[in-house]
Enzyme design. Structure first.
Site, mmCIF file in Angstrom:
data_model
loop_
_atom_site.group_PDB
_atom_site.id
_atom_site.type_symbol
_atom_site.label_atom_id
_atom_site.label_comp_id
_atom_site.label_asym_id
_atom_site.label_seq_id
_atom_site.Cartn_x
_atom_site.Cartn_y
_atom_site.Cartn_z
ATOM 1 C CE LYS A 1 62.117 14.896 32.747
ATOM 2 N NZ LYS A 1 60.947 14.616 32.589
ATOM 3 C CD GLU B 1 57.936 18.378 26.593
ATOM 4 O OE1 GLU B 1 58.699 17.588 27.265
ATOM 5 O OE2 GLU B 1 58.242 17.998 25.575
ATOM 6 C CB SER C 1 64.563 11.312 39.787
ATOM 7 O OG SER C 1 63.381 12.072 40.146
#
Length: 404
Positions: free
Chosen positions: A94, A116, A383
């Site tokens: 991210k 969000e 991830s």
């Protein structure tokens, strides 16, 4: 100061086949057009691209390693590599998108960022970007996710972000996105909505994919250097799908490489407790775009479920929906039970604790390894790291956990 003033005509592809598009209130159209124009300019702006490249290297820690998991490979009987996005600053992929869009917000002269989050990793990435670029940041997060992701909530607060609890609907990611869109409509002039996945209205699916595609570009270069060939399989977990598109994008034209997205089967695909939008869903309009989603026969959104907060989402990215229909990416699902077993196995064999989201991909590697040999190559997109999930996972595994 807005360095990207003026207007451009919309020039990015608004759809992937029939999927994608811009199904939003007329009040948001000027903001989306402004965002697309700014993004197009950023792609051609050498100063922006130099700054982004520098931040990814010096601040985020790219390139991340492509690690040969020797012990896991020996146990499963094939060659397994892990793309270590868990080693990125912030602990997950991210960060790539947080830095990219945060920099874009700065160049657009925005004074406020909203975002969000489900698992909290995107919220933390947005909070980091807000702190670094000195832009006020607010995070919308479902109350259910706030409870199960306390560590990331505290990390966001430490970076100066305000947490806005969302207690509507299922109190998870889909409701946080809805609240962000409402906020953006009311504050569009000075606010940048830093969307975290490859879903939502155009141009977000393209923007987020492009900021994440560095993952696959690095993998291609790294695996050729290590193995002198491309992998047989690339596996990635899929909620909205940003990490999956990030690693798949560089291999879409490599037809011999099998691309597999692993959705959350939760307690089983034959129950209502899952989040497998492609495996069990159908096309419909959701969060401003046409994509696969979980819905009833009347088109009402069904609640999703996953043990991992980041995959607890009833929709999926529009490009992934297209890639499913075109059969370039195959989609499957892993249950909570399989995911927890994979979570434990990777920790016990490699000393690496994955995010529960990423453990879904590890679970499917375990499953397909039974039909493979030591000559077969699998790359798993790890991830994110699992610090945030340890207490939650230990309770689910039946062990004792102490949060104090």
């Amino acid at each position: 100061m807005n360095l990207y003033g003026g207007k451009f005509k919309m020039r990015l592809n608004t759809k992937f086949g029939k999927y994608g598009g811009t199904y939003v209130s007329e009040l948001l159209m000027p903001a989306l057009e402004e965002l697309e124009a700014a993004y197009i300019r950023s792609k051609k702006d050498r100063k922006f691209q130099r700054e982004l490249k520098m931040l990814l290297k010096e601040y985020a820690g790219r390139p991340t390693r492509l690690y040969f998991a020797k012990n896991l490979s020996e146990k499963l009987g094939c060659r397994i590599y892990l793309k270590r996005e868990d080693l990125l600053h912030g602990g997950a992929h991210k960060t790539n998108n947080g830095i990219g869009q945060g920099l874009l917000a700065k160049y657009m002269g925005k004074t406020r960022i909203i975002a969000e989050t489900g698992a909290g990793q995107h919220g933390f990435a947005a909070a980091m970007a807000g702190a670094f670029f000195d832009i006020k940041t607010e995070i919308y997060m479902g109350t259910k996710d706030i409870e199960r992701q306390k560590m990331n909530v505290n990390r966001m607060k430490l970076c100066g972000a305000k947490i806005n609890p969302v207690s509507l609907g299922s109190c998870t990611l889909k409701d946080a996105i809805s609240e962000c869109l409402r906020d953006w409509v009311a504050n569009v002039k000075h606010t940048y909505y830093l969307l975290g996945t490859v879903a939502g209205p155009h141009p977000y699916p393209s923007i987020v994919r492009d900021f994440q595609k560095v993952i696959g570009e690095e993998v291609k270069e790294q695996i050729l250097k290590k193995e002198k060939r491309l992998p047989d399989y690339i596996l990635a977990c899929v909620g909205g799908g940003s990490n999956a598109m990030g690693i798949f994008n560089a291999f879409l034209k490599e037809k011999k490489v099998k691309l597999i997205g692993v959705e959350p089967a939760g307690r089983g695909l034959n129950t209502k407790f899952h989040g497998a939008a492609i495996c069990k869903g159908s096309p419909g309009i959701f969060d401003g775009a046409l994509s696969y989603l979980l819905q009833d026969k009347h088109g009402q959104i069904n609640e999703s479920y996953s043990i991992s907060a980041g995959l607890d989402y009833p929709g999926v990215g529009s490009q992934l929906s297209f890639l499913h229909d075109s059969k370039r990416v195959r989609f499957t699902a892993a249950t909570d039970k399989e995911t927890l077993a994979a979570f434990r196995l990777l920790a016990e064999t490699e000393g690496i604790i994955p995010a529960l989201e990423s453990a879904h991909a590890v679970a499917y590697a375990i499953k397909i390894s039974k039909g493979l040999t030591k000559e077969n190559l699998i790359v798993i997109n790890l991830s994110g790291r699992g610090d945030k999930d340890v207490f939650h996972a230990m309770k689910a595994l039946g062990g004792k956990s102490d949060e104090n």
